[in-house]
Design an enzyme around this catalytic site. Structure first.
Site, PDB file in Angstrom:
ATOM      1  CG  HIS A  17     -18.783   1.798  -1.594  1.00 17.97           C
ATOM      2  ND1 HIS A  17     -18.428   2.278  -0.363  1.00 17.97           N
ATOM      3  CD2 HIS A  17     -18.034   0.672  -1.775  1.00 17.97           C
ATOM      4  CE1 HIS A  17     -17.522   1.493   0.190  1.00 17.97           C
ATOM      5  NE2 HIS A  17     -17.248   0.508  -0.658  1.00 17.97           N
ATOM      6  CE  LYS A  41     -12.863  -7.247   5.560  1.00 19.36           C
ATOM      7  NZ  LYS A  41     -13.260  -6.593   4.331  1.00 19.36           N
ATOM      8  NE  ARG A  90     -10.616   0.981  -4.125  1.00 13.73           N
ATOM      9  CZ  ARG A  90     -10.768   0.679  -2.853  1.00 13.73           C
ATOM     10  NH1 ARG A  90     -10.999   1.619  -1.977  1.00 13.73           N
ATOM     11  NH2 ARG A  90     -10.680  -0.570  -2.454  1.00 13.73           N
ATOM     12  CB  SER A 128     -14.834   2.374   3.879  1.00 11.19           C
ATOM     13  OG  SER A 128     -15.812   2.092   2.926  1.00 11.19           O
TER      14      SER A 128
HETATM   15  P1  ADP Z   1     -14.747  -5.392   0.941  1.00 11.74           P
HETATM   16  O1  ADP Z   1     -14.382  -5.466   2.397  1.00 11.74           O
HETATM   17  O2  ADP Z   1     -15.589  -6.549   0.478  1.00 11.74           O
HETATM   18  O3  ADP Z   1     -13.590  -5.109   0.013  1.00 11.74           O
HETATM   19  P2  ADP Z   1     -15.569  -2.632   0.506  1.00 11.74           P
HETATM   20  O4  ADP Z   1     -16.800  -1.958   1.036  1.00 11.74           O
HETATM   21  O5  ADP Z   1     -14.253  -2.086   0.936  1.00 11.74           O
HETATM   22  O6  ADP Z   1     -15.755  -4.157   0.875  1.00 11.74           O
HETATM   23  O7  ADP Z   1     -15.590  -2.627  -1.070  1.00 11.74           O
HETATM   24  C1  ADP Z   1     -16.625  -3.245  -1.799  1.00 11.74           C
HETATM   25  C2  ADP Z   1     -16.272  -3.197  -3.280  1.00 11.74           C
HETATM   26  O8  ADP Z   1     -16.297  -1.845  -3.710  1.00 11.74           O
HETATM   27  C3  ADP Z   1     -14.879  -3.721  -3.629  1.00 11.74           C
HETATM   28  O9  ADP Z   1     -14.930  -4.389  -4.869  1.00 11.74           O
HETATM   29  C4  ADP Z   1     -14.051  -2.476  -3.722  1.00 11.74           C
HETATM   30  O10 ADP Z   1     -12.932  -2.642  -4.568  1.00 11.74           O
HETATM   31  C5  ADP Z   1     -15.068  -1.518  -4.318  1.00 11.74           C
HETATM   32  N1  ADP Z   1     -14.756  -0.122  -4.047  1.00 11.74           N
HETATM   33  C6  ADP Z   1     -14.456   0.434  -2.850  1.00 11.74           C
HETATM   34  N2  ADP Z   1     -14.198   1.755  -2.983  1.00 11.74           N
HETATM   35  C7  ADP Z   1     -14.326   2.030  -4.312  1.00 11.74           C
HETATM   36  C8  ADP Z   1     -14.144   3.202  -5.118  1.00 11.74           C
HETATM   37  N3  ADP Z   1     -13.750   4.346  -4.583  1.00 11.74           N
HETATM   38  N4  ADP Z   1     -14.371   3.112  -6.440  1.00 11.74           N
HETATM   39  C9  ADP Z   1     -14.738   1.929  -6.988  1.00 11.74           C
HETATM   40  N5  ADP Z   1     -14.899   0.782  -6.301  1.00 11.74           N
HETATM   41  C10 ADP Z   1     -14.697   0.821  -4.987  1.00 11.74           C
END
Ligand code: ADP
Length: 158
Positions: A17, A41, A90, A128
């Site tokens: 992130h 969630k 990703r 996460s």
């Molecule tokens: P959500 O529940 O909305 O998917 P996340 O916090 O899991 O929320 O992810 C938010 C955004 O960040 C999403 O677009 C996800 O694909 C992206 N994301 C999560 N981890 C990574 C990473 N390691 N590298 C790039 N983008 C990421």
């Protein structure tokens, strides 16, 4: 003024992130990192804890603001006068979900565009949920999250 919003759960923020936030902050004059509160969630961290961890982690970027909201992302974006959403991709597994989300957002708000940034290869394995699992079994979190977040994760798992 060019503004963008990076919405997500950030439960908790990871290096993946952070990388997207840093890169976005170079592309837009103002970036809102938006912790979206989703009743469906069951997050490990409260909204306040997630906001705090993001603020501690990206505090060095002056054009990044951390905000939170329930409801639809597009409504929150409009309320902040933002018409660009940023999402990270990703691997192929993210594509289908992101396609669905961005298509729904496009239907709800055709004036708002979603911009996708590809994950750096170093972070393409990072999520996460992986950080939460590693923390649960007291593994080494060094490559997943910054130290402040690692401490918060370890506290939660005690
Ligand atoms: P959500 O529940 O909305 O998917 P996340 O916090 O899991 O929320 O992810 C938010 C955004 O960040 C999403 O677009 C996800 O694909 C992206 N994301 C999560 N981890 C990574 C990473 N390691 N590298 C790039 N983008 C990421």
């Amino acid at each position: 003024m060019s503004k963008a919003m990076y919405p997500g759960s950030f439960d908790p923020i990871t290096y993946g992130h952070m990388d997207i936030i840093e890169r976005s902050s170079k592309m837009f004059e103002e970036v809102f990192v938006a912790v979206m509160v989703n009743d469906e969630k069951n997050p490990l961290f409260t909204t306040e804890e997630r906001v705090d961890m993001i603020r501690k982690t990206v505090g060095h970027l002056p054009n990044v603001k951390v905000v939170a909201s329930p409801g639809l992302t597009v409504d929150f974006a409009r309320s902040l006068d933002v018409n660009v959403l940023i999402r990270g991709i990703r691997a192929v597994m993210d594509y289908e979900y992101e396609l669905q989300q961005s298509t729904i957002n496009m239907m709800l708000a055709p004036d708002i565009e979603t911009v996708f940034l590809l994950s750096k290869p170093d972070y393409s394995f990072l999520s996460s949920s992986a950080a939460r699992t590693v923390a649960k079994y007291h593994g080494d979190l060094q490559r997943f999250v910054p130290e402040y977040v690692a401490c918060k994760l370890e506290e939660k798992m005690k």
